[in-house]
Design an enzyme around this catalytic site. Structure first.
Site, mmCIF file in Angstrom:
data_model
loop_
_atom_site.group_PDB
_atom_site.id
_atom_site.type_symbol
_atom_site.label_atom_id
_atom_site.label_comp_id
_atom_site.label_asym_id
_atom_site.label_seq_id
_atom_site.Cartn_x
_atom_site.Cartn_y
_atom_site.Cartn_z
ATOM 1 N N GLU A 285 20.348 -22.586 6.347
ATOM 2 C CA GLU A 285 20.737 -23.209 7.613
ATOM 3 C C GLU A 285 20.635 -22.263 8.811
ATOM 4 O O GLU A 285 20.508 -22.697 9.949
ATOM 5 C CB GLU A 285 22.164 -23.769 7.520
ATOM 6 C CG GLU A 285 23.248 -22.749 7.213
ATOM 7 C CD GLU A 285 23.471 -22.583 5.711
ATOM 8 O OE1 GLU A 285 24.426 -21.883 5.343
ATOM 9 O OE2 GLU A 285 22.699 -23.140 4.940
ATOM 10 N N ASP B 178 -10.268 -14.932 32.686
ATOM 11 C CA ASP B 178 -10.869 -15.065 33.998
ATOM 12 C C ASP B 178 -11.297 -13.680 34.475
ATOM 13 O O ASP B 178 -10.624 -12.694 34.187
ATOM 14 C CB ASP B 178 -9.834 -15.667 34.956
ATOM 15 C CG ASP B 178 -10.363 -15.809 36.361
ATOM 16 O OD1 ASP B 178 -11.455 -16.368 36.513
ATOM 17 O OD2 ASP B 178 -9.679 -15.367 37.302
ATOM 18 N N ASN C 47 26.150 -16.988 2.588
ATOM 19 C CA ASN C 47 25.100 -17.410 3.506
ATOM 20 C C ASN C 47 25.394 -16.996 4.951
ATOM 21 O O ASN C 47 24.508 -16.592 5.691
ATOM 22 C CB ASN C 47 24.921 -18.932 3.458
ATOM 23 C CG ASN C 47 24.134 -19.387 2.240
ATOM 24 O OD1 ASN C 47 23.609 -18.557 1.499
ATOM 25 N ND2 ASN C 47 24.064 -20.689 2.021
#
Length: 886
Positions: free
Chosen positions: A290, A332, A713
């Site tokens: 997550e 360019d 986690n």
């Protein structure tokens, strides 16, 4: 009905008749009002803009984010782990807010075009000259122009007195264009060659003119660019594509594993159907990383800060990573590869060609002519106003101690013959101290030679011979082939100013003094940057509105093509002759594009994208904006760039330095490498967690609680993963080929590493659990299993912290990369370790986290598993490196 000819291809009378107007009186007030009501104001249409809410909701369209939202709902309403659900939602919302904040200025291009428009215009209406807001101009209006004006609409010139228009922002041509009024022959003439037209938002640098408005608002050339910007589709970045693919892959894998666990659990009959369903869902939620979107966002944000310190201002977060996968840089020329400043490069006098830097005496006739036959105005602050070619000549004089103000005071200008586009010369007359007059003339060498009879030589002069003239023309041709703009210079001294001052009375029997070769030179660092880009496997392209010879010469000097290789050069007119399919097939042949229009630049970008290439486009002009927006990454110029080009860009170079792009590419490659490391770390950790829970279910062991997985986690995943985002660049990263669009997060051995390292983490955790229940410290089943779960929890968390050191490099040894080079990483590991230990060592947390106190034997087992994680990975890497060598 036959298609009408373009305005540049018809006569003045035909143009006036077509638009039903009169050059002397202009439109009547009523007619102008009616046309304004019919066609609308002379303004650019605004593209449909997204509201803040729409931009916020757009952040939730990502597949990975949807998966996380589903996981949050399941966590809360099915598994009843509201803390887990709240954390997932918080991560997702913060990620969305950050994305909206970073992209809030992404649609400024059309606003900038609008601001560029001149506020007022001088027009003839009803026989009177009026000043009206430019937004009220209509087709058929007669507009008066003079030096310093901004052109308010697209005009067909009816009268022109030495008019020059600076159009580099629109066409890319580095010098002002000389204008005239005669119709042009040809069906498809590029913007840069429409010498009887001037265009909205270009600047008048010299002369005056009367023009007929033939297009307003969105019908102008600038309007066409605005329409292209509005219609341009946002390109998806390689990063977003990779994250989307990763999200789908993870979701499928997680659902398959969860379904398998559910099926096996039901088959074994160990738990009820609802309990087994909740177990499978818990397993799926635990498997989802997550924190990944937030971690990727943070790593990209840290990359933008690093780039900002190195003069690269990133406007859109994914652009940081896109740089690293760039395969084509379409640049360019004017103002990007070159300085957009005319500079004297060669001077020819006394029969010799000299480099400008070698010097020239201030008393040399050539020096005096280039400064006297010159309309440059020097302001009090030293700034020069005038034609860029003429200001370059004055700047050259200043560099060689030619005091123009003092010289003009001693020999003031008393008369002149202004520049004329037909004879291509200008002359000035100056009174000398002895009462005589000095005539100085400069202009096109071939025209000047027709009016010269003598040749300056040393301190005197002699007759000009045919051999002298051939030599001068040969030198002129040689400089022209090097893309130099060449001017000739001549003079004479006369006793009195004629009663009629004109070309016939003044520009005859001149003494030829020399030639001056000028060019818009390449930036000093550009050639090295081009070489560095090639070494990194990136192909540089040059795109310009300049003539083919100029483009070819500059490209050869920069190393974009081999000098003189005209096979790699194509013009806009030649490009128009190829269909999109033909051009996509042939695009790899060309490295230089000359005399191109805005739509050509977009075609070039699209052709390379069709070949699957990641394209970066650099530019500073209005004409670059559509291609900047169409490219995978648009790079604007911060100093010389228009607000339009900056608004259409993903990144802006604060120093306009082409070499900064190569630095940014290196940073982009590092960012991707570090995101890859974070993903390797997170996915191997989550795979270890999933395998641990899966095997515990299969073996009938007690499962880790959701709070254990959540804390691991949150604590051991997030901080080290973010810190991996600021790992130093690995050696040789700029010698690797670009990843391109086909690569993903699992290339380069990462996918295999995730799998076997995740299995290793799970195996070591299960091994510790097995040791704990086989050789327990306590007695009683409940105490033994409580100790085993605590040790498994501590091992799973600690192994991930040890494993974070492993992923500093996929293949290189940790001893080569260095344990402690990254201070942020060191602090992240320490903080995570402390937060993990707190849940076991600090009284009061035991009950909250369902853990027990461990003795030193148990801690030794846990630490041994952590050390084993590094040792085993180092051994595998050693054999992988040697296998690769063989």
């Amino acid at each position: 009905m036959a298609e009408q000819k373009a305005f540049y291809a018809i006569t003045n009378d035909e143009a006036l008749k077509r638009l039903q107007t009169n050059e002397e009186t202009g439109l009547s007030a009523q007619s102008a009002q009616a046309r304004l009501a019919q066609n609308g104001p002379n303004a650019l249409a605004q593209g449909e803009k997204k509201t803040l809410l729409q931009r916020f909701l757009d952040q939730f369209k990502d597949f990975m984010i949807i998966v996380l939202l589903v996981a949050a709902l399941i966590s809360g309403f099915v598994v009843h782990e509201w803390a887990d659900a709240f954390i997932i939602l918080a991560v997702v919302i913060l990620n969305a807010v950050f994305g909206v904040f970073q992209e809030s200025k992404a649609e400024e291009a059309i606003d900038a075009l609008q601001k560029m428009s001149t506020p007022n215009a001088h027009v003839r209406r009803g026989g009177q000259t009026l000043t009206v807001p430019s937004s009220e101009l209509v087709v058929g209006d007669i507009v008066l122009l003079e030096a310093g004006d901004v052109v308010p609409a697209d005009l067909r010139l009816l009268e022109s007195a030495n008019l020059k228009s600076e159009e580099s922002a629109l066409t890319g041509e580095s010098v002002p264009v000389e204008k005239q009024t005669a119709p042009l022959e040809g069906d498809e003439i590029g913007i840069g060659d429409r010498t009887n037209m001037v265009f909205m938002n270009s600047n008048i640098t010299y002369g005056r003119a009367v023009g007929l408005v033939v297009a307003t608002g969105m019908q102008t050339e600038v309007g066409r660019i605005a329409g292209m910007l509005n219609a341009a589709q946002e390109t998806t970045t390689p990063l977003s594509e990779n994250l989307k693919a990763l999200g789908k892959t993870l979701t499928i894998m997680i659902l398959v594993i969860a379904a398998f666990v559910f099926a096996v659990g039901v088959w074994r009959g160990a738990e009820t159907l609802p309990e087994m369903f909740l177990t499978a869902i818990s397993l799926a939620v635990a498997a989802i990383p997550e924190g990944l979107p937030a971690i990727v966002t943070v790593i990209l944000a840290l990359g933008t800060q690093k780039l900002a310190k190195r003069n690269s201002l990133v406007r859109k977060l994914p652009a940081v990573e896109t740089l690293g996968s760039t395969e084509i840089i379409a640049s360019d020329k004017t103002g990007t590869l070159t300085q957009n400043k005319m500079t004297v490069e060669k001077v020819y006098y006394d029969g010799q060609l000299h480099d400008a830097k070698d010097g020239i005496q201030s008393a040399n006739p050539l020096m005096r002519i280039m400064n006297f036959a010159n309309d440059t105005k020097i302001q009090e602050d030293g700034e020069m106003l005038g034609d860029p070619t003429e200001t370059a000549l004055v700047a050259y004089g200043q560099q060689h101690d030619f005091d123009l103000a003092a010289k003009l005071q001693a020999a003031p200008r008393v008369a002149e013959v202004p520049f004329d586009s037909e004879r291509k010369l200008m002359s000035t007359i100056h009174q000398l101290a002895d009462g005589k007059f000095l005539v100085t003339t400069k202009g096109a060498p071939d025209q000047l030679l027709k009016r010269t009879t003598m040749l300056a030589e040393g301190a005197g002069s002699r007759d000009l011979t045919a051999a002298d003239e051939a030599t001068i023309l040969r030198e002129n041709t040689g400089m022209a082939k090097q893309a130099l703009r060449v001017l000739g210079a001549a003079y004479k001294v006369i006793d009195a100013v004629p009663a009629s001052v004109n070309s016939e009375t003044i520009e005859q029997d001149l003494i030829f003094a020399g030639l001056i070769g000028m060019i818009d030179p390449e930036r000093p660092e550009a050639a090295k940057a081009v070489a560095d880009a090639k070494a990194a496997g990136i192909r540089p392209l040059m795109i310009t509105g300049d003539h083919q010879d100029t483009a070819e010469a500059i490209a050869g000097r920069l190393g974009i093509i081999a000098p003189g290789d005209d096979s790699a050069v194509i013009t806009g007119a030649e490009l128009d002759q190829q269909s999109d399919e033909e051009f996509a097939k042939n695009v790899a042949q060309y490295s230089v594009y000359a005399r191109v229009a805005p739509e050509h630049k977009v075609r070039i970008v699209n052709a390379w994208q069709k070949r699957g290439k990641v394209v970066a486009m650099t530019g500073d002009g209005v004409n670059d904006a559509p291609a900047l927006k169409a490219a995978d990454i648009g790079i604007g110029m911060g100093i010389t760039g228009t607000e339009v080009s900056k608004g259409a860009s993903d990144m802006v170079l604060a120093d306009d330095n082409f070499s900064t792009i190569v630095i940014a590419v290196e940073e982009g490659r590092k960012v991707f490498s570090n995101i890859q490391k974070a993903i390797q770390y997170l996915l191997s950790a989550n795979l270890g967690e999933v395998l641990t829970l899966f095997m515990m279910t299969m073996l009938g062991w007690q499962l880790l609680a959701p709070v254990h997985i959540l804390w691991i986690n949150l604590v051991t995943d997030t901080f080290p993963a973010i810190a991996l985002g600021v790992e130093p660049t690995e050696p040789g990263i700029m010698k690797q080929k670009p990843r391109g669009r086909k690569s993903n997060f699992f290339t380069g051995g990462v996918g295999a590493a995730v799998i076997w390292q995740g299995i290793l983490e799970g195996a070591l955790t299960l091994g510790v659990y097995f040791i704990a229940i086989t050789w327990p410290i306590h007695t009683g089943s409940a105490a033994i299993h409580a100790d085993a779960l605590t040790m498994a929890y501590a091992t799973l968390g600690l192994i991930q912290l040890f494993h974070a050191f492993n992923v500093k490099s996929v293949h290189q040894s940790l001893f080569t990369v260095g344990f402690f080079r990254n201070k942020a990483f060191n602090w992240a590991i320490l903080l995570s370790g402390v937060l993990l230990a707190v849940t076991i060592l600090i009284p009061g947390f035991n009950g909250l986290f369902h853990v027990t106190e461990l003795d030193w034997h148990q801690w030794a087992t846990v630490l041994g598993a952590g050390v084993a994680m590094i040792v085993i990975v180092e051994i595998v890497k050693f054999f992988q490196r040697h296998a690769k060598k063989d």
